[in-house]
Motif scaffolding. Sequence first.
Motif, PDB file in Angstrom:
ATOM      1  N   ASP A 233       0.820  -1.218   0.000  1.00  0.00           N
ATOM      2  CA  ASP A 233       0.000   0.000   0.000  1.00  0.00           C
ATOM      3  C   ASP A 233       0.848   1.260   0.000  1.00  0.00           C
ATOM      4  OD1 ASP A 233      -2.331  -1.483  -0.031  1.00  0.00           O
ATOM      5  OD2 ASP A 233      -2.641  -1.376   2.149  1.00  0.00           O
ATOM      6  N   TRP A 234       1.962   1.245   0.736  1.00  0.00           N
ATOM      7  CA  TRP A 234       2.782   2.459   0.802  1.00  0.00           C
ATOM      8  C   TRP A 234       3.337   2.823  -0.573  1.00  0.00           C
ATOM      9  CZ3 TRP A 234       7.716   2.302  -0.927  1.00  0.00           C
ATOM     10  CH2 TRP A 234       8.389   1.056  -0.920  1.00  0.00           C
ATOM     11  N   ALA A 235       3.652   1.820  -1.384  1.00  0.00           N
ATOM     12  CA  ALA A 235       4.160   2.092  -2.725  1.00  0.00           C
ATOM     13  C   ALA A 235       3.051   2.646  -3.616  1.00  0.00           C
ATOM     14  CB  ALA A 235       4.758   0.832  -3.329  1.00  0.00           C
ATOM     15  N   ILE A 236       1.872   2.063  -3.514  1.00  0.00           N
ATOM     16  CA  ILE A 236       0.730   2.571  -4.288  1.00  0.00           C
ATOM     17  C   ILE A 236       0.439   4.020  -3.909  1.00  0.00           C
ATOM     18  CG2 ILE A 236      -1.741   2.306  -4.726  1.00  0.00           C
ATOM     19  CD1 ILE A 236      -1.338  -0.712  -4.248  1.00  0.00           C
ATOM     20  N   ASP A 237       0.471   4.310  -2.619  1.00  0.00           N
ATOM     21  CA  ASP A 237       0.212   5.687  -2.162  1.00  0.00           C
ATOM     22  C   ASP A 237       1.224   6.666  -2.750  1.00  0.00           C
ATOM     23  OD1 ASP A 237      -1.912   4.727  -0.673  1.00  0.00           O
ATOM     24  OD2 ASP A 237      -0.819   4.723   1.229  1.00  0.00           O
ATOM     25  N   ARG A 238       2.470   6.286  -2.795  1.00  0.00           N
ATOM     26  CA  ARG A 238       3.493   7.175  -3.359  1.00  0.00           C
ATOM     27  C   ARG A 238       3.286   7.382  -4.849  1.00  0.00           C
ATOM     28  NH1 ARG A 238       9.361   5.471  -1.288  1.00  0.00           N
ATOM     29  NH2 ARG A 238       9.893   6.655  -3.170  1.00  0.00           N
ATOM     30  N   VAL A 239       2.896   6.328  -5.561  1.00  0.00           N
ATOM     31  CA  VAL A 239       2.646   6.460  -7.000  1.00  0.00           C
ATOM     32  C   VAL A 239       1.452   7.372  -7.253  1.00  0.00           C
ATOM     33  CG1 VAL A 239       1.934   5.196  -9.065  1.00  0.00           C
ATOM     34  CG2 VAL A 239       3.735   4.269  -7.596  1.00  0.00           C
ATOM     35  N   VAL A 240       0.391   7.185  -6.484  1.00  0.00           N
ATOM     36  CA  VAL A 240      -0.796   8.025  -6.644  1.00  0.00           C
ATOM     37  C   VAL A 240      -0.468   9.487  -6.340  1.00  0.00           C
ATOM     38  CG1 VAL A 240      -3.101   8.502  -5.740  1.00  0.00           C
ATOM     39  CG2 VAL A 240      -2.419   6.143  -6.214  1.00  0.00           C
ATOM     40  N   ALA A 241       0.348   9.722  -5.318  1.00  0.00           N
ATOM     41  CA  ALA A 241       0.730  11.094  -4.988  1.00  0.00           C
ATOM     42  C   ALA A 241       1.522  11.737  -6.123  1.00  0.00           C
ATOM     43  CB  ALA A 241       1.553  11.103  -3.697  1.00  0.00           C
ATOM     44  N   ARG A 242       2.316  10.936  -6.828  1.00  0.00           N
ATOM     45  CA  ARG A 242       3.139  11.471  -7.916  1.00  0.00           C
ATOM     46  C   ARG A 242       2.350  11.697  -9.197  1.00  0.00           C
ATOM     47  NH1 ARG A 242       5.464   8.526 -11.744  1.00  0.00           N
ATOM     48  NH2 ARG A 242       5.531   6.611 -10.508  1.00  0.00           N
ATOM     49  N   GLN A 243       1.517  10.721  -9.577  1.00  0.00           N
ATOM     50  CA  GLN A 243       0.898  10.806 -10.899  1.00  0.00           C
ATOM     51  C   GLN A 243      -0.625  10.916 -10.863  1.00  0.00           C
ATOM     52  OE1 GLN A 243       2.512   7.211 -12.611  1.00  0.00           O
ATOM     53  NE2 GLN A 243       0.700   5.982 -12.105  1.00  0.00           N
ATOM     54  N   GLY A 244      -1.215  10.873  -9.662  1.00  0.00           N
ATOM     55  CA  GLY A 244      -2.649  11.092  -9.531  1.00  0.00           C
ATOM     56  C   GLY A 244      -3.506   9.861  -9.715  1.00  0.00           C
ATOM     57  N   ARG A 245      -2.908   8.730 -10.032  1.00  0.00           N
ATOM     58  CA  ARG A 245      -3.635   7.477 -10.226  1.00  0.00           C
ATOM     59  C   ARG A 245      -2.652   6.327 -10.068  1.00  0.00           C
ATOM     60  NH1 ARG A 245      -4.608   7.622 -16.817  1.00  0.00           N
ATOM     61  NH2 ARG A 245      -2.627   8.615 -17.346  1.00  0.00           N
ATOM     62  N   ALA A 246      -3.163   5.153  -9.743  1.00  0.00           N
ATOM     63  CA  ALA A 246      -2.290   4.012  -9.502  1.00  0.00           C
ATOM     64  C   ALA A 246      -1.768   3.405 -10.782  1.00  0.00           C
ATOM     65  CB  ALA A 246      -3.019   2.957  -8.670  1.00  0.00           C
ATOM     66  N   SER A 247      -2.575   3.475 -11.842  1.00  0.00           N
ATOM     67  CA  SER A 247      -2.192   2.895 -13.129  1.00  0.00           C
ATOM     68  C   SER A 247      -2.293   3.953 -14.211  1.00  0.00           C
ATOM     69  CB  SER A 247      -3.106   1.708 -13.476  1.00  0.00           C
ATOM     70  OG  SER A 247      -2.843   1.221 -14.769  1.00  0.00           O
ATOM     71  N   ALA A 248      -1.233   4.089 -15.011  1.00  0.00           N
ATOM     72  CA  ALA A 248      -1.201   5.167 -15.998  1.00  0.00           C
ATOM     73  C   ALA A 248      -1.380   4.698 -17.434  1.00  0.00           C
ATOM     74  CB  ALA A 248       0.135   5.917 -15.891  1.00  0.00           C
ATOM     75  N   HIS A 249      -1.385   3.386 -17.682  1.00  0.00           N
ATOM     76  CA  HIS A 249      -1.265   2.924 -19.056  1.00  0.00           C
ATOM     77  C   HIS A 249      -2.380   2.001 -19.528  1.00  0.00           C
ATOM     78  CE1 HIS A 249       2.468   4.878 -18.641  1.00  0.00           C
ATOM     79  NE2 HIS A 249       3.121   3.887 -18.074  1.00  0.00           N
ATOM     80  N   GLY A 250      -3.420   1.851 -18.758  1.00  0.00           N
ATOM     81  CA  GLY A 250      -4.457   0.886 -19.097  1.00  0.00           C
ATOM     82  C   GLY A 250      -5.276   1.225 -20.313  1.00  0.00           C
TER      83      GLY A 250
END
Length: 225
Positions: free
Chosen positions: A8-25
């Motif tokens: 979860d901590w990694a997902i939270d950091r990604v969301v904070a950086r790019q606004g969503r957990a997945s960028a390429h779907g």
Amino acid sequence: MHNFTMPDWAIDRVVARQGRASAHGEVPASATALVVVDMQNYFMAPGSRAEVPKARAIVANVNRLAGSLRDAGGLVVWIRTLFTQDALDTIPHFHHELMTREGFEARCAALAEDAPGSALWPELDVRGGDLVVGKTRYSAFIQGASDLDATLRGKGVEAVLVAGTMTNACCESTARDAMMLNYRTTMVHDANATLRDDEHEAALVNFHLFFGDVAGTDEVIARYS
């Protein structure tokens, strides 16, 4: 195969950086390539010097991914690591400093173009319309390794799915360089394999933090259904 869940901590950091957990779907299959790295006899056969036992366990998922993307109009690329004289001439420290003499000789013999060890694992579902590309470095995209980048650009590919072995060596190196060349890159966690669970997890977490998406086979297949 490896049991992996993105923390979860990694997902939270990604969301904070790019606004969503997945960028390429949302990239369509027609602009996507599945790049399957090093699923060769040398790395997969029981008893081989470079055997990655868990790589045999991901074959079914790799084949499922290939079938799904192929049926949806995408491209499947099978990458083979090869030993060549050019590779020896241009990166001699890898061959002479980073492995024993015995290891060097065994690897070179096993990964020669026509050697049984360099052949793709026979259980892979390789089809006539797929590409088979040789590489001479960990990353298939780095300069001097292969013509993969030019080939994909010529076919209008914008996104890359990375599968194969080993997660934290050739797969991660290929995926990182794909991102740096502006491909929207996803590592498929249950279609990658390495020697230890902790190595697998560390590579995938770090890739997601800085380079691209990490997704499971079912999630990726659902994109093209």
